[in-house]
Design a protein around this motif. Structure first.
Motif, mmCIF file in Angstrom:
data_model
loop_
_atom_site.group_PDB
_atom_site.id
_atom_site.type_symbol
_atom_site.label_atom_id
_atom_site.label_comp_id
_atom_site.label_asym_id
_atom_site.label_seq_id
_atom_site.Cartn_x
_atom_site.Cartn_y
_atom_site.Cartn_z
ATOM 1 N N LYS A 201 0.874 -1.183 0.000
ATOM 2 C CA LYS A 201 0.000 0.000 0.000
ATOM 3 C C LYS A 201 0.905 1.225 0.000
ATOM 4 C CE LYS A 201 -3.626 2.137 2.870
ATOM 5 N NZ LYS A 201 -4.270 2.084 4.207
ATOM 6 N N LYS A 202 1.045 1.873 -1.166
ATOM 7 C CA LYS A 202 2.071 2.902 -1.304
ATOM 8 C C LYS A 202 1.618 4.046 -2.206
ATOM 9 C CE LYS A 202 5.952 -0.355 -0.849
ATOM 10 N NZ LYS A 202 7.157 -0.901 -1.512
ATOM 11 N N ILE A 203 2.282 5.190 -2.034
ATOM 12 C CA ILE A 203 2.212 6.295 -2.995
ATOM 13 C C ILE A 203 3.405 6.152 -3.933
ATOM 14 C CG2 ILE A 203 2.334 8.794 -3.325
ATOM 15 C CD1 ILE A 203 1.168 9.092 -0.495
ATOM 16 N N LEU A 204 3.146 5.887 -5.203
ATOM 17 C CA LEU A 204 4.216 5.710 -6.185
ATOM 18 C C LEU A 204 4.040 6.596 -7.417
ATOM 19 C CD1 LEU A 204 4.544 1.793 -6.187
ATOM 20 C CD2 LEU A 204 5.867 3.436 -4.837
ATOM 21 N N ASP A 205 2.869 7.202 -7.559
ATOM 22 C CA ASP A 205 2.508 7.906 -8.796
ATOM 23 C C ASP A 205 2.282 9.384 -8.515
ATOM 24 O OD1 ASP A 205 1.857 5.318 -10.526
ATOM 25 O OD2 ASP A 205 0.924 5.073 -8.572
ATOM 26 N N TYR A 206 2.660 10.225 -9.506
ATOM 27 C CA TYR A 206 2.600 11.672 -9.287
ATOM 28 C C TYR A 206 2.231 12.402 -10.577
ATOM 29 C CZ TYR A 206 5.416 10.179 -5.300
ATOM 30 O OH TYR A 206 5.876 9.524 -4.190
ATOM 31 N N ILE A 207 1.654 13.588 -10.378
ATOM 32 C CA ILE A 207 1.552 14.591 -11.440
ATOM 33 C C ILE A 207 2.330 15.809 -10.941
ATOM 34 C CG2 ILE A 207 0.046 16.096 -12.804
ATOM 35 C CD1 ILE A 207 -2.218 14.068 -12.306
ATOM 36 N N PHE A 208 3.409 16.145 -11.636
ATOM 37 C CA PHE A 208 4.192 17.344 -11.319
ATOM 38 C C PHE A 208 3.947 18.393 -12.395
ATOM 39 C CE2 PHE A 208 6.952 13.899 -9.539
ATOM 40 C CZ PHE A 208 6.877 14.267 -8.200
ATOM 41 N N HIS A 209 4.000 19.676 -12.011
ATOM 42 C CA HIS A 209 3.856 20.739 -13.014
ATOM 43 C C HIS A 209 4.635 21.977 -12.623
ATOM 44 C CE1 HIS A 209 1.053 23.121 -10.527
ATOM 45 N NE2 HIS A 209 0.410 21.996 -10.264
ATOM 46 N N SER A 210 4.894 22.815 -13.615
ATOM 47 C CA SER A 210 5.612 24.072 -13.394
ATOM 48 C C SER A 210 4.814 24.997 -12.493
ATOM 49 C CB SER A 210 5.871 24.764 -14.739
ATOM 50 O OG SER A 210 6.648 23.952 -15.582
ATOM 51 N N PRO A 211 5.495 25.868 -11.705
ATOM 52 C CA PRO A 211 4.791 26.754 -10.779
ATOM 53 C C PRO A 211 3.888 27.777 -11.452
ATOM 54 C CG PRO A 211 7.198 26.959 -10.554
ATOM 55 C CD PRO A 211 6.942 25.930 -11.585
ATOM 56 N N GLN A 212 4.140 28.076 -12.748
ATOM 57 C CA GLN A 212 3.253 29.041 -13.412
ATOM 58 C C GLN A 212 1.892 28.426 -13.769
ATOM 59 O OE1 GLN A 212 6.251 27.884 -14.624
ATOM 60 N NE2 GLN A 212 6.501 28.492 -16.764
#
Length: 248
Positions: A201-212
Motif C-alpha cells: 500500500k504505497k504512494i508511487l505515482d505523481y503529477i508534477f507541473h511548473s509553478p506558473q
C-alpha cells in the motif's frame, strides 16, 4: 478481472470516465488498441517502448510495453514529440520518458507534457538509480521544453520520502510542484495490491507541473471499502495503480 477480453473495456472505461484533455499512461503494451479506441472519440497519441521490455519474453506477447500520451485534437495541436532512454551514471537503462509539445488551440499557449515509468523494486541501489533517472529527466526536459511550462506524470516507483521526489520538486532550472500537494493531500496510497511478498500500500505515482500552472482540483483516492478486501486490480478498478486526475 484480469482476462483481457474483459479488462480492455474496463481500462478504456476508466480512462475516458473523466473526459480528460490529456492522458498519460505507463506499461502500455496494447497501444494500437488504445489508438483505435481513443482515436474514434477525438484523441491523438504517441508511444515509446522500453528498449528491453519484459513483455517480449512472454509467450504470445503483444509487443513491448512503454509509455504513451494521448491528447484531445480539438483542444491541442501537436507541435512535436520526443523520447529519451533514461541514463544512470552515464549508462542507458531500460526506462524511458516521452514528451509532447502542444499548443492550446483556443489560447495559443504552449505546453510540454511528459510521462515516465522509473525503475521498480526496493533497496538502496534501486533508490539511487531512480534518483539518477529523475536527474536525467530534468536535464533532458531542459533541452526539449525551452521556455514552455511542463506537466510530467507517471509511475515513479518511489514514495515521497525517496530522494527522487525531492529531486523532481527541488530543481532550480526546471522547478516543479506536485498537483496533489505532497503526501498530505494525496492520501495514503496510489497503489494497493497483494503479492507473493505480502500486501503493498504505497504512494508511487505523481503529477508534477511548473509553478506558473495552478492545480484547481484533484480526484481523491477511493476509500478502503471502495477498494475492497482483495485490493487491486479488480472488476471495479482495472489497474493495480489508481487514476490520478487533476484540473490544471
Amino acid at each position: 478481472a484480469l482476462d483481457w477480453s474483459c479488462r480492455r473495456w474496463r481500462l478504456l472505461e476508466e480512462i475516458i470516465r473523466y473526459d480528460p484533455d490529456i492522458i498519460c499512461l505507463q506499461e502500455v503494451d496494447h497501444f494500437k488498441l488504445l489508438q483505435r479506441a481513443l482515436g474514434s472519440i477525438g484523441y491523438g497519441g504517441r508511444f515509446v517502448p522500453k528498449p528491453d521490455s519484459p513483455c517480449l519474453y512472454l509467450e504470445d506477447n503483444n509487443g513491448p510495453d512503454g509509455c504513451a500520451i494521448f491528447y484531445k485534437t480539438s483542444q491541442f495541436h501537436l507541435d512535436s514529440s520526443a523520447s529519451h532512454i533514461l541514463s544512470v551514471w552515464g549508462v542507458e537503462s531500460n526506462q524511458v520518458v516521452l514528451s509532447l509539445l502542444l499548443t492550446h488551440r483556443k489560447t495559443g499557449k504552449e505546453l510540454c507534457v511528459a510521462t515516465t515509468h522509473l525503475k521498480a523494486r526496493t533497496g538502496d541501489l534501486l533508490t539511487s538509480m531512480r534518483n539518477e533517472q529523475g536527474k536525467d529527466i530534468l536535464d533532458w526536459l531542459q533541452t526539449t521544453r525551452e521556455s514552455r511550462p511542463v506537466i510530467i506524470s507517471g509511475d515513479f516507483n518511489a514514495d515521497p520520502c525517496e530522494p527522487v521526489y525531492s529531486t523532481m520538486t527541488g530543481s532550480r532550472e526546471t522547478p516543479l510542484m506536485s498537483a496533489y500537494g505532497g503526501q498530505g493531500r494525496q492520501g495514503e496510497y496510489t497503489t494497493w495490491k497483494i503479492r507473493e511478498t505480502g500486501e503493498q500500500k504505497k504512494i508511487l505515482d505523481y503529477i508534477f507541473h511548473s509553478p506558473q500552472l495552478q492545480t484547481v482540483s484533484t480526484l481523491d483516492m477511493p476509500t478502503e471499502q471502495q477498494v475492497g478486501e482483495d485490493r487491486l486490480p479488480s472488476l471495479q478498478f482495472a489497474s493495480d495503480h489508481l487514476n490520478l486526475v487533476a484540473d490544471i
